[in-house]
Design a protein around this motif. Structure first.
Motif, PDB file in Angstrom:
ATOM      1  N   LEU A  72       0.811  -1.218   0.000  1.00  0.00           N
ATOM      2  CA  LEU A  72       0.000   0.000   0.000  1.00  0.00           C
ATOM      3  C   LEU A  72       0.844   1.268   0.000  1.00  0.00           C
ATOM      4  O   LEU A  72       0.396   2.314  -0.472  1.00  0.00           O
ATOM      5  CB  LEU A  72      -0.930  -0.029   1.216  1.00  0.00           C
ATOM      6  N   ASP A  73       2.067   1.189   0.498  1.00  0.00           N
ATOM      7  CA  ASP A  73       2.934   2.369   0.552  1.00  0.00           C
ATOM      8  C   ASP A  73       3.852   2.509  -0.666  1.00  0.00           C
ATOM      9  O   ASP A  73       4.584   3.485  -0.767  1.00  0.00           O
ATOM     10  CB  ASP A  73       3.787   2.335   1.832  1.00  0.00           C
ATOM     11  N   ASP A  74       3.827   1.540  -1.577  1.00  0.00           N
ATOM     12  CA  ASP A  74       4.691   1.585  -2.761  1.00  0.00           C
ATOM     13  C   ASP A  74       3.937   2.257  -3.915  1.00  0.00           C
ATOM     14  O   ASP A  74       3.414   1.603  -4.818  1.00  0.00           O
ATOM     15  CB  ASP A  74       5.143   0.173  -3.140  1.00  0.00           C
ATOM     16  N   VAL A  75       3.892   3.572  -3.878  1.00  0.00           N
ATOM     17  CA  VAL A  75       3.079   4.346  -4.826  1.00  0.00           C
ATOM     18  C   VAL A  75       3.542   4.150  -6.268  1.00  0.00           C
ATOM     19  O   VAL A  75       2.724   4.062  -7.183  1.00  0.00           O
ATOM     20  CB  VAL A  75       3.064   5.847  -4.436  1.00  0.00           C
ATOM     21  N   GLU A  76       4.850   4.038  -6.496  1.00  0.00           N
ATOM     22  CA  GLU A  76       5.343   3.843  -7.871  1.00  0.00           C
ATOM     23  C   GLU A  76       4.898   2.496  -8.424  1.00  0.00           C
ATOM     24  O   GLU A  76       4.509   2.392  -9.590  1.00  0.00           O
ATOM     25  CB  GLU A  76       6.862   4.008  -7.931  1.00  0.00           C
ATOM     26  N   ALA A  77       4.927   1.444  -7.600  1.00  0.00           N
ATOM     27  CA  ALA A  77       4.449   0.125  -8.048  1.00  0.00           C
ATOM     28  C   ALA A  77       2.946   0.161  -8.299  1.00  0.00           C
ATOM     29  O   ALA A  77       2.457  -0.459  -9.246  1.00  0.00           O
ATOM     30  CB  ALA A  77       4.795  -0.947  -7.014  1.00  0.00           C
ATOM     31  N   ILE A  78       2.227   0.902  -7.480  1.00  0.00           N
ATOM     32  CA  ILE A  78       0.780   1.045  -7.684  1.00  0.00           C
ATOM     33  C   ILE A  78       0.516   1.795  -8.990  1.00  0.00           C
ATOM     34  O   ILE A  78      -0.349   1.411  -9.777  1.00  0.00           O
ATOM     35  CB  ILE A  78       0.116   1.749  -6.474  1.00  0.00           C
ATOM     36  N   ALA A  79       1.284   2.853  -9.245  1.00  0.00           N
ATOM     37  CA  ALA A  79       1.137   3.599 -10.501  1.00  0.00           C
ATOM     38  C   ALA A  79       1.404   2.687 -11.700  1.00  0.00           C
ATOM     39  O   ALA A  79       0.674   2.733 -12.701  1.00  0.00           O
ATOM     40  CB  ALA A  79       2.071   4.808 -10.523  1.00  0.00           C
ATOM     41  N   ASP A  80       2.434   1.835 -11.604  1.00  0.00           N
ATOM     42  CA  ASP A  80       2.718   0.880 -12.681  1.00  0.00           C
ATOM     43  C   ASP A  80       1.525  -0.043 -12.914  1.00  0.00           C
ATOM     44  O   ASP A  80       1.133  -0.296 -14.056  1.00  0.00           O
ATOM     45  CB  ASP A  80       3.953   0.034 -12.346  1.00  0.00           C
ATOM     46  N   LEU A  81       0.946  -0.550 -11.822  1.00  0.00           N
ATOM     47  CA  LEU A  81      -0.221  -1.440 -11.938  1.00  0.00           C
ATOM     48  C   LEU A  81      -1.424  -0.726 -12.541  1.00  0.00           C
ATOM     49  O   LEU A  81      -2.135  -1.287 -13.385  1.00  0.00           O
ATOM     50  CB  LEU A  81      -0.610  -1.983 -10.560  1.00  0.00           C
ATOM     51  N   VAL A  82      -1.648   0.488 -12.104  1.00  0.00           N
ATOM     52  CA  VAL A  82      -2.769   1.277 -12.631  1.00  0.00           C
ATOM     53  C   VAL A  82      -2.636   1.422 -14.140  1.00  0.00           C
ATOM     54  O   VAL A  82      -3.584   1.211 -14.895  1.00  0.00           O
ATOM     55  CB  VAL A  82      -2.849   2.655 -11.928  1.00  0.00           C
ATOM     56  N   LEU A  83      -1.446   1.765 -14.588  1.00  0.00           N
ATOM     57  CA  LEU A  83      -1.235   1.953 -16.029  1.00  0.00           C
ATOM     58  C   LEU A  83      -1.336   0.633 -16.797  1.00  0.00           C
ATOM     59  O   LEU A  83      -1.842   0.603 -17.920  1.00  0.00           O
ATOM     60  CB  LEU A  83       0.106   2.623 -16.279  1.00  0.00           C
ATOM     61  N   ALA A  84      -0.900  -0.454 -16.186  1.00  0.00           N
ATOM     62  CA  ALA A  84      -0.963  -1.758 -16.853  1.00  0.00           C
ATOM     63  C   ALA A  84      -2.375  -2.325 -16.883  1.00  0.00           C
ATOM     64  O   ALA A  84      -2.747  -3.015 -17.826  1.00  0.00           O
ATOM     65  CB  ALA A  84      -0.028  -2.742 -16.142  1.00  0.00           C
ATOM     66  N   ARG A  85      -3.194  -2.024 -15.876  1.00  0.00           N
ATOM     67  CA  ARG A  85      -4.499  -2.668 -15.728  1.00  0.00           C
ATOM     68  C   ARG A  85      -5.693  -1.793 -16.096  1.00  0.00           C
ATOM     69  O   ARG A  85      -6.807  -2.290 -16.217  1.00  0.00           O
ATOM     70  CB  ARG A  85      -4.667  -3.174 -14.295  1.00  0.00           C
ATOM     71  N   ALA A  86      -5.487  -0.491 -16.271  1.00  0.00           N
ATOM     72  CA  ALA A  86      -6.590   0.387 -16.694  1.00  0.00           C
ATOM     73  C   ALA A  86      -7.033  -0.040 -18.091  1.00  0.00           C
ATOM     74  O   ALA A  86      -6.226  -0.489 -18.901  1.00  0.00           O
ATOM     75  CB  ALA A  86      -6.143   1.841 -16.691  1.00  0.00           C
TER      76      ALA A  86
END
Length: 179
Positions: free
Chosen positions: A148-162
């Motif tokens: 939950l605190d790894d914002v860059e990894a979350i951003a990567d996932l958002v871009l890959a899964r949107a």
């Protein structure tokens, strides 16, 4: 335009994550829009402001404009609540739309999970959850899980899964509820 939602129970940290995720995405040169569902009445203009006076006087729609921004307030009256599809169609072009709320809608979602909330995870019951941002491990999740605190990894996932907005709208148009 690509669309992904953030879903989770109240108190999981969706808004806190959005406040960190938006700058991470805009820092990559992306134009980001957000769409937030509220479960109650809300005010964006305050008593005493001209827009509030216009609306209270009976205007069904008020547009406030300045050199820096504009906002449109539409009173529904007895009309039904706008659907997620209707609201997505009103957005100006952008790269990524982050939807907070509308967790029962069939758009792709990133679950925001916080163990201290004491609520069950959503990803086991919602096949439109494409990833989880959590403060605990979910080895059985079947979807990517990031800290939950790894914002860059979350951003990567958002871009890959949107998903492209056209695909999301097609699915939403065949679905009903707004929650």
């Amino acid at each position: 335009m690509r669309v992904i939602g953030l879903a989770g129970w109240s108190g999981a940290g969706k808004t806190t994550l959005l406040a960190k995720l938006i700058p991470a995405l805009t820092g990559r040169g992306l134009k980001v829009a957000t769409l937030k569902h509220a479960h109650h009445e809300f005010e964006i203009d305050r008593p005493g402001k001209d827009s509030f006076v216009h609306r209270e006087a009976g205007a069904s729609e008020v547009i406030i404009a300045s050199a820096r921004r504009w906002a449109q307030i539409h009173e529904l009256g007895d009309a039904p609540e706008a659907s997620l599809a209707d609201l997505l169609r009103r957005l100006s072009p952008c790269d990524v739309v982050l939807v907070e709320g509308f967790k029962r809608q069939p758009h792709p979602k990133l679950e925001v999970f916080r163990a201290a909330n004491g609520r069950p995870s959503l990803h086991r019951r919602d096949d439109r959850i494409v990833a989880v941002a959590s403060d605990r491990a979910f080895p059985e999740a079947g979807v990517p899980v990031v800290d939950l605190d790894d914002v860059e990894a979350i951003a990567d996932l958002v871009l890959a899964r949107a998903e492209p907005i056209a695909r999301v709208l097609e699915r939403l148009d065949g679905h009903g509820a707004t929650d």
